[in-house]
Write a protein that holds these residues in place. Structure first.
Motif, PDB file in Angstrom:
ATOM      1  N   THR A 155     -12.008 -21.594  22.984  1.00  0.00           N
ATOM      2  CA  THR A 155     -10.812 -20.932  22.449  1.00  0.00           C
ATOM      3  C   THR A 155     -11.179 -19.868  21.412  1.00  0.00           C
ATOM      4  OG1 THR A 155     -10.641 -22.901  21.040  1.00  0.00           O
ATOM      5  CG2 THR A 155      -9.113 -22.750  22.888  1.00  0.00           C
ATOM      6  N   TRP A 157     -10.376 -17.045  18.034  1.00  0.00           N
ATOM      7  CA  TRP A 157     -10.085 -17.181  16.607  1.00  0.00           C
ATOM      8  C   TRP A 157      -8.659 -16.730  16.255  1.00  0.00           C
ATOM      9  CZ3 TRP A 157      -8.543 -12.388  15.496  1.00  0.00           C
ATOM     10  CH2 TRP A 157      -9.072 -11.355  16.270  1.00  0.00           C
ATOM     11  N   ASN A 158      -7.948 -16.060  17.182  1.00  0.00           N
ATOM     12  CA  ASN A 158      -6.688 -15.442  16.737  1.00  0.00           C
ATOM     13  C   ASN A 158      -5.534 -16.444  16.585  1.00  0.00           C
ATOM     14  OD1 ASN A 158      -6.356 -15.679  19.495  1.00  0.00           O
ATOM     15  ND2 ASN A 158      -5.372 -13.695  19.754  1.00  0.00           N
ATOM     16  N   MET A 163      -3.980 -22.241  20.348  1.00  0.00           N
ATOM     17  CA  MET A 163      -4.673 -22.065  21.623  1.00  0.00           C
ATOM     18  C   MET A 163      -5.363 -23.356  22.060  1.00  0.00           C
ATOM     19  SD  MET A 163      -3.896 -19.048  22.589  1.00  0.00           S
ATOM     20  CE  MET A 163      -2.351 -19.475  21.810  1.00  0.00           C
ATOM     21  N   ARG A 166      -2.588 -26.075  22.986  1.00  0.00           N
ATOM     22  CA  ARG A 166      -1.989 -25.739  24.285  1.00  0.00           C
ATOM     23  C   ARG A 166      -2.862 -26.207  25.445  1.00  0.00           C
ATOM     24  NH1 ARG A 166       0.044 -19.513  24.566  1.00  0.00           N
ATOM     25  NH2 ARG A 166      -1.893 -19.142  25.659  1.00  0.00           N
ATOM     26  N   LYS A 181     -14.880 -26.170  22.368  1.00  0.00           N
ATOM     27  CA  LYS A 181     -15.626 -25.309  21.440  1.00  0.00           C
ATOM     28  C   LYS A 181     -14.661 -24.303  20.817  1.00  0.00           C
ATOM     29  CE  LYS A 181     -17.595 -21.382  21.508  1.00  0.00           C
ATOM     30  NZ  LYS A 181     -17.364 -20.933  20.101  1.00  0.00           N
ATOM     31  N   ALA A 183     -13.752 -21.096  18.236  1.00  0.00           N
ATOM     32  CA  ALA A 183     -14.495 -19.899  17.847  1.00  0.00           C
ATOM     33  C   ALA A 183     -15.263 -20.185  16.556  1.00  0.00           C
ATOM     34  CB  ALA A 183     -13.530 -18.741  17.637  1.00  0.00           C
ATOM     35  N   ALA A 184     -16.446 -19.593  16.437  1.00  0.00           N
ATOM     36  CA  ALA A 184     -17.281 -19.836  15.250  1.00  0.00           C
ATOM     37  C   ALA A 184     -16.584 -19.348  13.980  1.00  0.00           C
ATOM     38  CB  ALA A 184     -18.626 -19.139  15.420  1.00  0.00           C
ATOM     39  N   PRO A 216     -22.874 -18.551  23.840  1.00  0.00           N
ATOM     40  CA  PRO A 216     -23.442 -18.497  25.205  1.00  0.00           C
ATOM     41  C   PRO A 216     -24.148 -19.800  25.603  1.00  0.00           C
ATOM     42  CG  PRO A 216     -23.880 -16.437  24.045  1.00  0.00           C
ATOM     43  CD  PRO A 216     -23.300 -17.388  23.032  1.00  0.00           C
ATOM     44  N   GLY A 219     -21.428 -22.427  26.193  1.00  0.00           N
ATOM     45  CA  GLY A 219     -20.723 -22.059  27.436  1.00  0.00           C
ATOM     46  C   GLY A 219     -21.555 -22.406  28.658  1.00  0.00           C
ATOM     47  N   PHE A 233     -10.423 -21.625  29.487  1.00  0.00           N
ATOM     48  CA  PHE A 233     -10.899 -20.612  28.536  1.00  0.00           C
ATOM     49  C   PHE A 233      -9.766 -19.699  28.101  1.00  0.00           C
ATOM     50  CE2 PHE A 233     -12.524 -16.180  28.026  1.00  0.00           C
ATOM     51  CZ  PHE A 233     -13.276 -16.368  26.882  1.00  0.00           C
ATOM     52  N   GLY A 235      -9.681 -16.129  25.861  1.00  0.00           N
ATOM     53  CA  GLY A 235     -10.515 -15.160  25.158  1.00  0.00           C
ATOM     54  C   GLY A 235     -10.539 -13.846  25.910  1.00  0.00           C
ATOM     55  N   VAL A 239     -15.799 -12.086  28.675  1.00  0.00           N
ATOM     56  CA  VAL A 239     -16.394 -13.431  28.669  1.00  0.00           C
ATOM     57  C   VAL A 239     -15.803 -14.263  29.818  1.00  0.00           C
ATOM     58  CG1 VAL A 239     -16.665 -15.572  27.350  1.00  0.00           C
ATOM     59  CG2 VAL A 239     -16.986 -13.371  26.218  1.00  0.00           C
ATOM     60  N   GLY A 260      -4.919  -8.647  27.240  1.00  0.00           N
ATOM     61  CA  GLY A 260      -3.690  -7.991  27.680  1.00  0.00           C
ATOM     62  C   GLY A 260      -3.658  -6.543  27.232  1.00  0.00           C
ATOM     63  N   PHE A 454       3.135 -19.652  30.218  1.00  0.00           N
ATOM     64  CA  PHE A 454       2.397 -18.572  29.551  1.00  0.00           C
ATOM     65  C   PHE A 454       1.160 -18.244  30.385  1.00  0.00           C
ATOM     66  CE2 PHE A 454      -0.271 -16.341  26.682  1.00  0.00           C
ATOM     67  CZ  PHE A 454       0.529 -15.828  25.680  1.00  0.00           C
TER      68      PHE A 454
HETATM   69  P1  NAP Z   1     -14.124 -13.733  23.006  1.00  0.00           P
HETATM   70  O1  NAP Z   1     -15.206 -12.949  22.381  1.00  0.00           O
HETATM   71  O2  NAP Z   1     -14.059 -13.792  24.493  1.00  0.00           O
HETATM   72  O3  NAP Z   1     -14.234 -15.201  22.384  1.00  0.00           O
HETATM   73  C1  NAP Z   1     -13.391 -16.237  22.781  1.00  0.00           C
HETATM   74  C2  NAP Z   1     -14.162 -17.535  22.769  1.00  0.00           C
HETATM   75  O4  NAP Z   1     -15.247 -17.435  23.684  1.00  0.00           O
HETATM   76  C3  NAP Z   1     -14.773 -17.864  21.417  1.00  0.00           C
HETATM   77  O5  NAP Z   1     -14.778 -19.250  21.226  1.00  0.00           O
HETATM   78  C4  NAP Z   1     -16.203 -17.360  21.579  1.00  0.00           C
HETATM   79  O6  NAP Z   1     -17.100 -18.009  20.726  1.00  0.00           O
HETATM   80  C5  NAP Z   1     -16.463 -17.737  23.019  1.00  0.00           C
HETATM   81  N1  NAP Z   1     -17.539 -17.000  23.660  1.00  0.00           N
HETATM   82  C6  NAP Z   1     -18.029 -15.777  23.354  1.00  0.00           C
HETATM   83  N2  NAP Z   1     -19.048 -15.471  24.196  1.00  0.00           N
HETATM   84  C7  NAP Z   1     -19.203 -16.523  25.036  1.00  0.00           C
HETATM   85  C8  NAP Z   1     -20.084 -16.815  26.122  1.00  0.00           C
HETATM   86  N3  NAP Z   1     -21.023 -15.953  26.516  1.00  0.00           N
HETATM   87  N4  NAP Z   1     -19.964 -17.995  26.753  1.00  0.00           N
HETATM   88  C9  NAP Z   1     -19.029 -18.886  26.366  1.00  0.00           C
HETATM   89  N5  NAP Z   1     -18.166 -18.665  25.349  1.00  0.00           N
HETATM   90  C10 NAP Z   1     -18.245 -17.492  24.702  1.00  0.00           C
HETATM   91  O7  NAP Z   1     -12.701 -13.253  22.546  1.00  0.00           O
HETATM   92  P2  NAP Z   1     -12.220 -12.924  21.074  1.00  0.00           P
HETATM   93  O8  NAP Z   1     -12.481 -11.504  20.819  1.00  0.00           O
HETATM   94  O9  NAP Z   1     -12.740 -13.928  20.134  1.00  0.00           O
HETATM   95  O10 NAP Z   1     -10.662 -13.207  21.235  1.00  0.00           O
HETATM   96  C11 NAP Z   1      -9.755 -12.225  21.515  1.00  0.00           C
HETATM   97  C12 NAP Z   1      -9.489 -12.138  23.008  1.00  0.00           C
HETATM   98  O11 NAP Z   1      -8.798 -13.302  23.433  1.00  0.00           O
HETATM   99  C13 NAP Z   1      -8.588 -10.972  23.333  1.00  0.00           C
HETATM  100  O12 NAP Z   1      -9.033 -10.349  24.506  1.00  0.00           O
HETATM  101  C14 NAP Z   1      -7.243 -11.640  23.554  1.00  0.00           C
HETATM  102  O13 NAP Z   1      -6.358 -10.909  24.358  1.00  0.00           O
HETATM  103  C15 NAP Z   1      -7.657 -12.922  24.202  1.00  0.00           C
HETATM  104  N6  NAP Z   1      -6.593 -13.929  24.100  1.00  0.00           N
HETATM  105  C16 NAP Z   1      -5.885 -14.237  25.218  1.00  0.00           C
HETATM  106  C17 NAP Z   1      -4.847 -15.158  25.145  1.00  0.00           C
HETATM  107  C18 NAP Z   1      -4.051 -15.510  26.360  1.00  0.00           C
HETATM  108  O14 NAP Z   1      -3.348 -16.521  26.314  1.00  0.00           O
HETATM  109  N7  NAP Z   1      -4.112 -14.752  27.438  1.00  0.00           N
HETATM  110  C19 NAP Z   1      -4.541 -15.759  23.915  1.00  0.00           C
HETATM  111  C20 NAP Z   1      -5.274 -15.410  22.791  1.00  0.00           C
HETATM  112  C21 NAP Z   1      -6.312 -14.488  22.893  1.00  0.00           C
HETATM  113  P3  NAP Z   1     -17.529 -17.372  19.311  1.00  0.00           P
HETATM  114  O15 NAP Z   1     -16.283 -16.829  18.672  1.00  0.00           O
HETATM  115  O16 NAP Z   1     -18.093 -18.520  18.596  1.00  0.00           O
HETATM  116  O17 NAP Z   1     -18.511 -16.293  19.620  1.00  0.00           O
END
Ligand code: NAP
Length: 484
Positions: A155, A157-158, A163, A166, A181, A183-184, A216, A219, A233, A235, A239, A260, A454
């Motif tokens: 999940t 950080w936002n 998240m 849910r 896991k 977010a850090a 990584p 994951g 997932f 994010g 990713v 989005g 959602f």
């Molecule tokens: P992100 O970089 O993809 O990170 C999300 C999660 O994935 C974090 O826990 C992150 O860990 C982990 N992660 C990063 N690299 C990974 C890898 N190689 N393997 C496995 N896990 C990995 O996204 P973000 O920038 O933090 O979050 C914002 C994004 O989330 C935006 O694109 C937003 O639109 C999306 N989002 C979507 C929804 C939805 O319901 N559709 C809701 C909220 C947010 P670390 O943080 O520890 O690196």
């Protein structure tokens, strides 16, 4: 230090098999407050070896949890919901400290996350099978719905509370156990949720929280471990694509809530004041860091100046600062890198002709603050119309006809949310049919709730969270053909 009624809610170790757990390596990582840049605490930095231990605990707990009756699981989830709401104020303080959002928004996020726990406590009792009329008289065709098994969640950080809630709530309702896991940047909300689940009586091993700075590696362990039957997932799309590839090897099920690029369309027959109020919520909530944030404002040319002036006036009411202060309505971004990314998008738009029509000054020395900004005259080839801005920047583009704006709105690889303001009933029907989106707000800027599905289409993901559809991703269907 976070001022709490129950300071023990702040945990710095991971949570595995009902115990607080330090990494075998004894490594830790720092978690800072984005509003001040100050250290909140060092948190256990787990490796893939530690993650294996969490998965094994979840695998042992799963059949026992699944054997509980649906009503027993429901009662435990309901108790957990009650505890979350009893501790709402503390959980909100933790959330604001690690994530930065204004305290009122944190209170709302806790209630929002809890609403999924309440909803799935109720739905746990409604996981019915089916009896299907057979083709032969000596046959019975029946359908069972069974938990998929161990679920691994990742999940962002936002929304560090909601998240995760849910995902945990439907997984547990279905009889799955979870390794999660967070977010850090924001591990404390997840650890506090797990602690309250334990207090509610949810057994050891059912929820395991793997804190780590090496996403990584964790994951790869989650996607590669045979005991994990499903990944969920939330994010970025980048990713998400990587995780799809990793899941392919074992044909592992995966749910993806990804990025989005929501269009926010205002027609000339709209109530402009209502549209401005909706725009303020859809754009500036969480400093513009939500996946359903309005990313592109399309405003019909005849009302473009009026809308822009009213939005600019409404923005004067924004108060930027540390979210612990109750008058603050826009907190910091999550990191220095986030500010840099937003600035790059704004610079690109300005280089292509955009005008800064309004910018709310920020006079804060520490923390990762970005001034709420209104850009008008935005050129259609600007990068911010394709990328998620993820910051408090509103980009306005004029349009002439309904057909034009639908084409522009659909011209995105994403399809998560869209918003329209109009009073024309027939137009609403056309927009409902033609906009390529998983979720559509008509005359509203706020669409999320636990009763509704959602999720997105196109590169915004697979699957739905919340609603009566939200259990499907955690259940296997088994069809039985019985001859007699
Ligand atoms: P992100 O970089 O993809 O990170 C999300 C999660 O994935 C974090 O826990 C992150 O860990 C982990 N992660 C990063 N690299 C990974 C890898 N190689 N393997 C496995 N896990 C990995 O996204 P973000 O920038 O933090 O979050 C914002 C994004 O989330 C935006 O694109 C937003 O639109 C999306 N989002 C979507 C929804 C939805 O319901 N559709 C809701 C909220 C947010 P670390 O943080 O520890 O690196």
């Amino acid at each position: 230090m976070i001022p709490l009624m129950h300071p023990a809610l702040v945990r710095t170790q991971a949570f595995i098999n009902g115990d607080w757990y330090s990494a075998v390596s004894q490594k830790t990582f720092a978690v800072n407050n984005p509003a001040t840049g100050e250290l909140i605490a060092q948190v256990a930095d787990l490796s893939s070896l530690d993650a294996q231990h969490a998965i094994e605990s979840a695998a042992i707990a799963q059949p026992v949890w699944a054997q509980k009756t649906a009503k027993e699981r429901s009662i435990l989830l309901r108790r957990w919901f009650d505890l979350v709401m009893e501790n709402q104020a503390d959980l909100a303080q933790i959330l604001t400290a690690e994530q930065g959002k204004p305290i009122a928004e944190s209170m709302a996020e806790i209630a929002y996350g809890a609403s999924y726990i309440e909803w799935f406590a109720e739905q746990a009792k409604r996981i019915n099978g089916d009896i299907i009329p057979p083709s032969r008289s000596n046959q019975r065709i029946s359908v069972l719905q069974q938990p998929v098994g161990v679920v691994a969640t990742i999940t962002p950080w936002n929304f560090p509370n909601a998240m995760l809630a849910r995902k945990l709530a439907p997984a547990l309702a279905a009889g799955c156990t979870v390794v999660a896991k967070p977010a850090a940047e924001t591990p404390f909300s997840a650890l506090a949720l797990a602690q309250l689940a334990q207090q509610a009586g949810i057994p050891a091993g059912v929820i395991n929280i793997v804190t780590s700075s090496d996403a990584p590696a964790i994951g790869a362990e989650f996607t590669g471990h045979p005991a994990v039957r499903k990944i969920s997932f939330t994010g970025s799309t980048a990713v998400g694509k990587l995780l799809i590839q990793q899941c392919a090897a074992d044909v592992k099920r995966i749910t993806l809530e990804l990025g989005g690029n929501a269009p926010f369309i205002v027609f000339d027959d709209a109530d402009i004041d209502a549209a401005v109020a909706g725009a303020m919520v859809a754009k500036f909530r969480n400093a513009g860091q939500t996946c359903v944030c309005a990313n592109r404002f399309y405003v019909q040319r005849s009302i473009y100046n009026a809308f822009s002036a009213k939005l600019s006036a409404a923005m004067q009411e924004l108060c930027v600062g540390n979210g612990v202060n109750e008058q603050v309505s826009v907190g910091p971004l999550i990191s220095a890198a986030a500010i840099q990314k937003v600035q790059q998008l704004v610079d690109d738009a300005i280089a292509k002709g955009a005008v800064v029509s309004c910018q709310i000054p920020v006079n804060i020395e520490k923390g990762y603050f970005y001034p709420p900004t209104l850009l008008t005259n935005v050129s259609v080839d600007s990068d911010l119309l394709e990328a998620e801005i993820f910051g408090p920047v509103a980009a306005l583009i004029p349009f002439d006809t309904e057909a034009d704006v639908i084409a522009q709105a659909n011209c995105s690889v994403y399809g998560l949310a869209a918003y329209c303001y109009t009073r024309d009933y027939q137009r609403i029907q056309r927009l409902t049919e033609e906009l390529q989106t998983g979720m559509l707000g008509i005359n509203t800027g706020l669409i999320s709730n636990e009763m509704a599905p959602f999720g997105g289409i196109k590169q915004s993901g697979w699957g739905r969270e919340g609603s009566i559809y939200g259990l499907d991703d955690y259940l296997n269907i088994k069809y039985i053909n019985e001859s007699f």
